[in-house]
Design an enzyme around this catalytic site. Structure first.
Site, short mmCIF file in Angstrom:
data_model
loop_
_atom_site.label_atom_id
_atom_site.label_comp_id
_atom_site.label_asym_id
_atom_site.label_seq_id
_atom_site.Cartn_x
_atom_site.Cartn_y
_atom_site.Cartn_z
N MET A 140 8.69 9.51 -18.08
CA MET A 140 9.35 9.45 -19.39
C MET A 140 8.72 10.45 -20.37
SD MET A 140 11.89 7.31 -19.46
CE MET A 140 12.57 6.08 -18.33
N HIS A 152 8.55 0.22 -19.90
CA HIS A 152 7.45 1.08 -19.45
C HIS A 152 6.48 1.43 -20.59
CE1 HIS A 152 10.47 3.83 -21.07
NE2 HIS A 152 9.46 4.60 -21.39
N ILE A 153 5.25 1.68 -20.22
CA ILE A 153 4.25 2.23 -21.16
C ILE A 153 3.36 3.20 -20.41
CG2 ILE A 153 3.90 0.56 -23.02
CD1 ILE A 153 1.64 -0.65 -21.16
N TYR A 167 -1.63 3.03 -29.00
CA TYR A 167 -0.66 2.09 -28.40
C TYR A 167 0.04 1.27 -29.48
CZ TYR A 167 0.69 -2.24 -25.86
OH TYR A 167 1.36 -3.33 -25.35
N ALA A 212 0.52 1.94 -32.56
CA ALA A 212 1.45 2.75 -33.36
C ALA A 212 2.81 2.81 -32.68
CB ALA A 212 0.89 4.17 -33.53
N LYS A 214 4.14 0.64 -30.64
CA LYS A 214 4.82 -0.65 -30.63
C LYS A 214 5.37 -1.00 -32.03
CE LYS A 214 4.40 -1.77 -26.26
NZ LYS A 214 5.59 -1.71 -25.39
N ASP A 274 -1.19 -11.44 -17.61
CA ASP A 274 -2.16 -11.15 -16.53
C ASP A 274 -1.71 -10.05 -15.55
OD1 ASP A 274 -0.21 -12.40 -15.05
OD2 ASP A 274 -1.49 -13.98 -14.24
N THR A 275 -1.17 -8.94 -16.05
CA THR A 275 -0.85 -7.83 -15.13
C THR A 275 -2.15 -7.12 -14.76
OG1 THR A 275 -0.50 -6.21 -16.88
CG2 THR A 275 1.40 -7.52 -16.25
N GLU A 276 -2.12 -6.50 -13.59
CA GLU A 276 -3.33 -5.85 -13.07
C GLU A 276 -3.89 -4.83 -14.08
OE1 GLU A 276 -2.53 -4.80 -8.93
OE2 GLU A 276 -4.21 -3.39 -9.12
#
Ligand code: NAP
Length: 263
Positions: free
Chosen positions: A64, A91-92, A154, A156, A158, A190-192
């Protein structure tokens, strides 16, 4: 039931919450188009989605950061399905978890990936979403509502999402455009990648990504204005922000193990 046979794009679907959303949507027998950069991971997620019952599943890999890529993804949906019912923007880009280091280039890059590509995908997808009376689901964060330390770039991006999509929602209503916009305000999940980035420095326990993914889908299909997940945490923090912002700020700072943040 409400999603069976619907055509859905999920961005950032190669891992984390996006991957879990893909699996839930597959069980709901939707048509899926997934995107992220890593082709090998996307292939695996697509295979699993087909096993779980997706009506169809495909992917487009790319970054992106490439300003033409959002349109490429939406065109793929148009060519494959001739329409679109739901656009899930999730996505980020990777960002550091530390004191702001003064790198303006990084902030610019993050704005491109985490914010401007969301705008670009919305613009490309809007004609199809108007046609289907569809939905846009925007994944944001507590950090997009309340300032938190060590995440300035980050955060900013959001906050920008909240501003843009809240304004657009008004215009849709004023112009009777029947496309819903759901903003998802998430706490620590709790994402990796999230656990790897912050677990050494925060006192909170993360909430489960599987449940989070399901709540996001529900809020989108029910055309809710916002989702707060976990609801008790996000709801209480937003209430405190409204009535006692300084007290909330001190609580937030107290939640970090600052000694574990190495400059
Ligand atoms: P994640 O596991 O890190 O997943 C990020 C996704 O974005 C991956 O599929 C990644 O795949 C993709 N991606 C990274 N860079 C990209 C690029 N340049 N172009 C296109 N895709 C790219 O993230 P997550 O924890 O599931 O978070 C998902 C969403 O929830 C994000 O919007 C995040 O802000 C929000 N959220 C998460 C938490 C949390 O604690 N986890 C809290 C609040 C809000 P590739 O690397 O293959 O490209």
């Amino acid at each position: 039931e409400m999603l069976r046979g619907k055509r859905v794009i999920v961005t950032g679907a190669s891992s984390g919450i996006g991957e879990q959303m893909a699996y839930h949507l597959a069980r709901m027998e939707t048509h899926l188009l997934l995107t992220a950069r890593t082709e090998a991971k996307l292939q695996k997620v697509v295979e699993r989605c087909l096993e779980l019952g997706a009506a169809s599943a495909g992917y487009v890999s790319g970054s992106m950061e490439d300003t033409t890529f959002p349109d490429v993804v939406v065109k793929e949906a148009e060519n494959t399905w001739g329409g679109l019912d739901m656009l899930i923007l999730n996505h980020i880009a990777y960002s550091y978890f530390n004191y702001f280091d003064g790198d303006v280039g990084h902030v610019r890059k993050l704005l491109e990936i985490n914010f401007l590509s969301y705008v670009a995908m919305t613009v490309s997808a809007l004609p199809m979403l108007k046609e289907s009376n569809g939905s846009i689901v925007v994944i944001s964060s507590m950090a997009g509502e309340i300032g938190t330390p060590f995440t300035a770039p980050y955060t900013a991006t959001k906050f920008a999402l909240e501003g843009f999509f809240s304004s657009l929602r008004h215009e849709f209503i004023m112009e009777k455009v029947n496309v819903s916009i759901t903003l998802c305000v998430l706490g620590y999940i709790d994402t990796e990648n999230a656990v790897r980035a912050v677990s050494h420095a925060v006192r909170d326990k993360p909430a489960p990504k599987e449940e989070c993914a399901l709540e996001i889908i529900k809020s989108g299909v029910l055309r809710q204005r916002e989702l707060h997940y976990p609801p008790w945490l996000v709801g209480n923090l937003l209430l405190l922000q409204a009535i006692a912002p300084d007290f909330l700020d001190s609580l937030i700072r107290g939640n970090y193990k600052v000694e574990n943040i190495k400059r």
